[in-house]
Design a protein around this motif. Structure first.
Motif, PDB file in Angstrom:
ATOM      1  N   GLN A  36      -5.011   9.749 -21.358  1.00  0.00           N
ATOM      2  CA  GLN A  36      -3.687   9.753 -20.743  1.00  0.00           C
ATOM      3  C   GLN A  36      -3.090  11.153 -20.690  1.00  0.00           C
ATOM      4  O   GLN A  36      -2.498  11.545 -19.678  1.00  0.00           O
ATOM      5  CB  GLN A  36      -2.760   8.789 -21.482  1.00  0.00           C
ATOM      6  N   LEU A  97      -0.111  -4.909  -7.173  1.00  0.00           N
ATOM      7  CA  LEU A  97       0.474  -4.094  -8.227  1.00  0.00           C
ATOM      8  C   LEU A  97      -0.545  -3.720  -9.310  1.00  0.00           C
ATOM      9  O   LEU A  97      -0.624  -2.553  -9.702  1.00  0.00           O
ATOM     10  CB  LEU A  97       1.693  -4.790  -8.839  1.00  0.00           C
ATOM     11  N   PRO A  98      -1.376  -4.675  -9.801  1.00  0.00           N
ATOM     12  CA  PRO A  98      -2.394  -4.268 -10.783  1.00  0.00           C
ATOM     13  C   PRO A  98      -3.381  -3.231 -10.235  1.00  0.00           C
ATOM     14  O   PRO A  98      -3.781  -2.309 -10.945  1.00  0.00           O
ATOM     15  CB  PRO A  98      -3.107  -5.577 -11.131  1.00  0.00           C
ATOM     16  N   ILE A 100      -2.716  -0.994  -7.907  1.00  0.00           N
ATOM     17  CA  ILE A 100      -1.968   0.257  -7.826  1.00  0.00           C
ATOM     18  C   ILE A 100      -1.904   0.920  -9.194  1.00  0.00           C
ATOM     19  O   ILE A 100      -2.126   2.127  -9.323  1.00  0.00           O
ATOM     20  CB  ILE A 100      -0.558   0.007  -7.248  1.00  0.00           C
ATOM     21  N   ARG A 101      -1.614   0.141 -10.214  1.00  0.00           N
ATOM     22  CA  ARG A 101      -1.537   0.696 -11.571  1.00  0.00           C
ATOM     23  C   ARG A 101      -2.878   1.266 -12.014  1.00  0.00           C
ATOM     24  O   ARG A 101      -2.945   2.369 -12.579  1.00  0.00           O
ATOM     25  CB  ARG A 101      -1.067  -0.375 -12.549  1.00  0.00           C
ATOM     26  N   ASN A 102      -3.956   0.516 -11.789  1.00  0.00           N
ATOM     27  CA  ASN A 102      -5.294   0.985 -12.175  1.00  0.00           C
ATOM     28  C   ASN A 102      -5.684   2.258 -11.438  1.00  0.00           C
ATOM     29  O   ASN A 102      -6.188   3.213 -12.035  1.00  0.00           O
ATOM     30  CB  ASN A 102      -6.343  -0.094 -11.909  1.00  0.00           C
ATOM     31  N   SER A 104      -3.730   4.433  -9.963  1.00  0.00           N
ATOM     32  CA  SER A 104      -2.869   5.537 -10.369  1.00  0.00           C
ATOM     33  C   SER A 104      -3.327   6.126 -11.697  1.00  0.00           C
ATOM     34  O   SER A 104      -3.443   7.341 -11.850  1.00  0.00           O
ATOM     35  CB  SER A 104      -1.423   5.062 -10.464  1.00  0.00           C
ATOM     36  N   LYS A 105      -3.598   5.250 -12.647  1.00  0.00           N
ATOM     37  CA  LYS A 105      -3.996   5.692 -13.993  1.00  0.00           C
ATOM     38  C   LYS A 105      -5.352   6.403 -13.989  1.00  0.00           C
ATOM     39  O   LYS A 105      -5.504   7.459 -14.582  1.00  0.00           O
ATOM     40  CB  LYS A 105      -4.049   4.491 -14.935  1.00  0.00           C
ATOM     41  N   ILE A 111       1.943   6.717  -8.165  1.00  0.00           N
ATOM     42  CA  ILE A 111       2.268   5.335  -7.822  1.00  0.00           C
ATOM     43  C   ILE A 111       3.054   5.285  -6.519  1.00  0.00           C
ATOM     44  O   ILE A 111       2.853   4.386  -5.698  1.00  0.00           O
ATOM     45  CB  ILE A 111       3.028   4.642  -8.977  1.00  0.00           C
ATOM     46  N   ALA A 115       2.048   2.861  -3.467  1.00  0.00           N
ATOM     47  CA  ALA A 115       2.948   1.746  -3.183  1.00  0.00           C
ATOM     48  C   ALA A 115       3.621   1.863  -1.814  1.00  0.00           C
ATOM     49  O   ALA A 115       4.309   0.941  -1.393  1.00  0.00           O
ATOM     50  CB  ALA A 115       4.005   1.639  -4.275  1.00  0.00           C
TER      51      ALA A 115
END
Length: 118
Positions: A36, A97-98, A100-102, A104-105, A111, A115
């Motif tokens: 991270q 959304l999941p 997008i989160r994956n 992005s991370k 994001i 999005a």
């Protein structure tokens, strides 16, 4: 875990290699913390040197795939099975959304970019 500011392309490439080594680490581990932190440093460097602000979500994903040398099959852990990845990349299916989160991370795409409408 030796982490430092990314000042040049050599530092940037080394950080990307380290992210690749850590990408499948265990959740809530020291390795995930390192992933991270390095991801944030890479994101900051890319924002300053390679702004993606005007790219549409799928364009941003494709650009990042090219930068990281990824193939569509490499996105299955982030998006879903092979056919879902194909549908997303061909814009037959919207990002969830999941997803997008994956993305992005793990690909360090903002994001806000993922999005946005397309």
């Amino acid at each position: 875990m030796e982490i430092s500011v990314i000042r040049n392309e050599k530092d940037y490439n080394n950080a990307l290699k380290r992210i690749d080594e850590l990408i499948d680490c265990e959740v809530n581990s020291k390795e995930e913390d390192e992933l991270q932190i390095i991801s944030l440093l890479v994101w900051d460097y890319e924002e300053r040197n390679y702004p993606m602000g005007s790219l549409k979500p799928i364009q941003a994903i494709r650009v990042r795939m090219e930068e990281l040398g990824l193939k569509s099959k490499d996105l299955t852990s982030l998006i879903g099975d092979k056919s879902r990845v194909s549908d997303v990349l061909s814009m037959k299916r919207k990002l969830t959304l999941p997803m997008i989160r994956n993305l992005s991370k793990h690909l360090n795409i903002p994001i806000e970019t993922l999005a946005s409408e397309y």
